[in-house]
Design an enzyme around this catalytic site. Structure first.
Site, PDB file in Angstrom:
ATOM      1  N   ARG A 147      28.521   4.373 -17.690  1.00  0.00           N
ATOM      2  CA  ARG A 147      28.325   5.400 -16.649  1.00  0.00           C
ATOM      3  C   ARG A 147      28.596   4.873 -15.253  1.00  0.00           C
ATOM      4  O   ARG A 147      28.920   5.634 -14.346  1.00  0.00           O
ATOM      5  CB  ARG A 147      26.905   6.009 -16.728  1.00  0.00           C
ATOM      6  CG  ARG A 147      26.661   7.022 -15.603  1.00  0.00           C
ATOM      7  CD  ARG A 147      25.455   7.930 -15.815  1.00  0.00           C
ATOM      8  NE  ARG A 147      24.287   7.215 -16.238  1.00  0.00           N
ATOM      9  CZ  ARG A 147      23.526   6.459 -15.441  1.00  0.00           C
ATOM     10  NH1 ARG A 147      23.816   6.342 -14.168  1.00  0.00           N
ATOM     11  NH2 ARG A 147      22.477   5.828 -15.913  1.00  0.00           N
TER      12      ARG A 147
ATOM     13  N   TYR B  64      42.647  25.638  -6.549  1.00  0.00           N
ATOM     14  CA  TYR B  64      42.354  25.688  -7.982  1.00  0.00           C
ATOM     15  C   TYR B  64      41.064  26.492  -8.219  1.00  0.00           C
ATOM     16  O   TYR B  64      40.093  26.338  -7.467  1.00  0.00           O
ATOM     17  CB  TYR B  64      42.209  24.244  -8.494  1.00  0.00           C
ATOM     18  CG  TYR B  64      41.808  24.167  -9.936  1.00  0.00           C
ATOM     19  CD1 TYR B  64      42.719  24.462 -10.941  1.00  0.00           C
ATOM     20  CD2 TYR B  64      40.511  23.817 -10.309  1.00  0.00           C
ATOM     21  CE1 TYR B  64      42.343  24.419 -12.279  1.00  0.00           C
ATOM     22  CE2 TYR B  64      40.129  23.756 -11.642  1.00  0.00           C
ATOM     23  CZ  TYR B  64      41.055  24.064 -12.619  1.00  0.00           C
ATOM     24  OH  TYR B  64      40.692  24.013 -13.932  1.00  0.00           O
TER      25      TYR B  64
ATOM     26  N   ASP C 161      44.063  17.358  -3.128  1.00  0.00           N
ATOM     27  CA  ASP C 161      44.209  17.382  -4.581  1.00  0.00           C
ATOM     28  C   ASP C 161      45.704  17.231  -4.862  1.00  0.00           C
ATOM     29  O   ASP C 161      46.497  18.144  -4.605  1.00  0.00           O
ATOM     30  CB  ASP C 161      43.653  18.717  -5.108  1.00  0.00           C
ATOM     31  CG  ASP C 161      43.766  18.857  -6.621  1.00  0.00           C
ATOM     32  OD1 ASP C 161      44.679  18.245  -7.215  1.00  0.00           O
ATOM     33  OD2 ASP C 161      42.962  19.609  -7.206  1.00  0.00           O
TER      34      ASP C 161
ATOM     35  N   LYS D  54      46.243  16.495 -16.411  1.00  0.00           N
ATOM     36  CA  LYS D  54      47.576  17.077 -16.281  1.00  0.00           C
ATOM     37  C   LYS D  54      48.638  15.970 -16.366  1.00  0.00           C
ATOM     38  O   LYS D  54      48.722  15.300 -17.373  1.00  0.00           O
ATOM     39  CB  LYS D  54      47.661  17.880 -14.972  1.00  0.00           C
ATOM     40  CG  LYS D  54      46.428  18.753 -14.700  1.00  0.00           C
ATOM     41  CD  LYS D  54      46.223  19.852 -15.733  1.00  0.00           C
ATOM     42  CE  LYS D  54      44.862  20.525 -15.654  1.00  0.00           C
ATOM     43  NZ  LYS D  54      44.454  21.018 -14.353  1.00  0.00           N
TER      44      LYS D  54
HETATM   45  C1  LIG Z   1      43.242  21.387 -13.753  1.00  0.00           C
HETATM   46  C2  LIG Z   1      43.052  21.190 -12.307  1.00  0.00           C
HETATM   47  C3  LIG Z   1      41.830  20.776 -11.787  1.00  0.00           C
HETATM   48  C4  LIG Z   1      40.604  20.567 -12.660  1.00  0.00           C
HETATM   49  O1  LIG Z   1      40.789  19.515 -13.530  1.00  0.00           O
HETATM   50  P1  LIG Z   1      39.975  19.311 -14.929  1.00  0.00           P
HETATM   51  O2  LIG Z   1      40.507  18.032 -15.415  1.00  0.00           O
HETATM   52  O3  LIG Z   1      40.309  20.511 -15.786  1.00  0.00           O
HETATM   53  O4  LIG Z   1      38.520  19.296 -14.588  1.00  0.00           O
HETATM   54  C5  LIG Z   1      41.732  20.560 -10.425  1.00  0.00           C
HETATM   55  N1  LIG Z   1      42.779  20.759  -9.611  1.00  0.00           N
HETATM   56  C6  LIG Z   1      43.973  21.189 -10.069  1.00  0.00           C
HETATM   57  C7  LIG Z   1      45.091  21.381  -9.101  1.00  0.00           C
HETATM   58  C8  LIG Z   1      44.160  21.412 -11.421  1.00  0.00           C
HETATM   59  O5  LIG Z   1      45.336  21.838 -11.868  1.00  0.00           O
END
Ligand SMILES: *Cc1c(COP(=O)(O)O)cnc(C)c1O
Length: 385
Positions: free
Chosen positions: A51, A105, A177, A202
């Protein structure tokens, strides 16, 4: 001698590896051990424990992520949302104010509009393409500014240099992000962002088989975020660390192929008589094309478009496609197709969708690694039905 690691491709493979390799293993083993022998640590946060994100799998990944974005250090988390929530809960406290890009998002939008207000944290949404409008939104208690490199689902690219500069001038922490761009196409530290966040679910992992996140930036800030993360508990499992590290090794070849394939597909769609609009920053017709050319090394693997006939036609079209799987998410080797109104943006009201320019029938496509010609043939055939 130190390894020569000038190219990002080399760093994706070699950065962060234990030296010398453990038992000579070319691939770092999975340390599937929750706890590690006590060696006299004086501080709870220094104990070795999954953790606390300090097992060899975590620290190796963190070094690699920092190396590919040209930043000091990084932290991996259990999901992209864990990275986003942990970061915002580190830099903001009760009574603070956040400036946030208007079309973020869905999970992030939900976090800042429903969870943060319960803690007394307020958010004002801004247009990241209109620097002249930002100053009027500043408050005495504004602490941070939050944007996305390429927005979802219309693939808008804000004035990112101006955002980082605005943050510096006004003493705000700038957070971006970078999920849609990846470090292959954009490295936030190069234009002065304090923190870069990823949903590693992703492109960074790239194989649609784990959920993971990352926070990348300067050591003092990442230390603060890690401290919060240790208490919130969203740590990544060592096996998922291993898969993410493996996925990262092919990031450059995958993303460059996806950049190229998406641009060719966007051009084809734009010329099709049944397609009314295509949104892809690599197209000359995109609102932010010039800015995207100036900021990005590639335009990414996601595009969206509207076809004649609205929602009904979009549903039929998605139903007859044979290669792209109808599923939310993006960035994997399989192409995925979805209608953002039903998957990624269901929380927005019709008025909010209209204001953001997101049509009911909008189709979003995440280009995988199939042959571009096959994808084009599948799209053409489905448009003719
Ligand atoms: C999918 C996504 C998230 C969230 O990510 P998780 O791994 O599903 O928690 C945040 N920002 C963007 C731009 C995303 O495409």
């Amino acid at each position: 001698m130190d390894k020569i690691m000038a190219g990002i491709e080399t760093r994706l493979i070699h950065a962060g590896k234990p030296e010398p390799p453990i038992e000579g293993a070319v691939i770092t083993p999975i340390f599937q051990s929750s706890t590690f022998e006590y060696t006299g640590q004086k501080n709870y946060h220094d104990l070795r424990y999954i953790r606390l994100s300090n097992t060899p799998n975590h620290t190796g990944l963190a070094r690699k992520l920092a190396a590919i974005e040209g930043a000091e250090t990084a932290l991996v988390t259990a999901s992209g949302m864990a990275a986003i929530a942990t970061t915002l809960l580190t830099v903001l406290g009760g009574g603070d104010h956040l400036l946030c890009q208007r079309c973020v998002y869905g999970g992030t939008h939900g976090l800042v509009t429903t969870e943060l207000p319960r803690l007394g944290i307020e958010t004002t949404f801004i247009d990241p393409g209109q620097p002249a409008t930002w100053k009027a939104q500043l408050r005495r208690n504004t602490r941070a500014i939050y944007v996305e490199t390429i927005s979802n689902p219309l693939l808008e690219v804000g004035d990112l240099r101006a955002i980082a500069e605005f943050a510096r001038t006004h003493g705000l922490i700038s957070i971006i992000d970078n999920t849609f761009a990846t470090p292959i196409n954009f490295r936030p530290a190069e234009v002065g962002f304090d923190l870069s966040l990823h949903s590693c679910t992703k492109y960074l992992n790239g194989h649609s088989d784990i959920v993971a996140g990352a926070i990348i930036g300067a050591r003092d800030l990442i230390d603060r975020v890690t401290h919060t993360a240790n208490h919130l508990g969203g740590a990544l499992d060592p096996h998922a660390c291993f898969l993410l590290d493996r996925g990262l090794k092919t990031l450059a070849v995958r993303v460059r192929h996806q950049n190229e394939s998406a641009l060719r597909i966007a051009r084809c769609l734009e010329q099709h008589p049944r397609v009314n609009a295509v949104y892809y920053p690599g197209l000359e017709s995109h609102r932010d094309h010039l800015r995207a050319c100036e900021l990005l090394d590639g335009f990414g693997g996601v595009l969206s478009f509207e076809i004649e006939g609205g929602v009904q036609a979009a549903e039929t079209f998605i139903g007859v496609l044979t290669l792209p799987v109808s599923a939310p998410s993006l960035g994997g080797v399989e192409s995925l197709v979805t209608r953002p109104v039903t998957t990624s943006h269901p929380a927005m009201t019709p008025a909010q969708l209209a204001e953001a320019g997101i049509a009911d029938g909008l189709i979003r496509l995440s280009i995988g690694l199939e042959a571009t010609e096959d994808l084009i043939a599948d799209l053409r055939r489905s448009l003719s039905i």
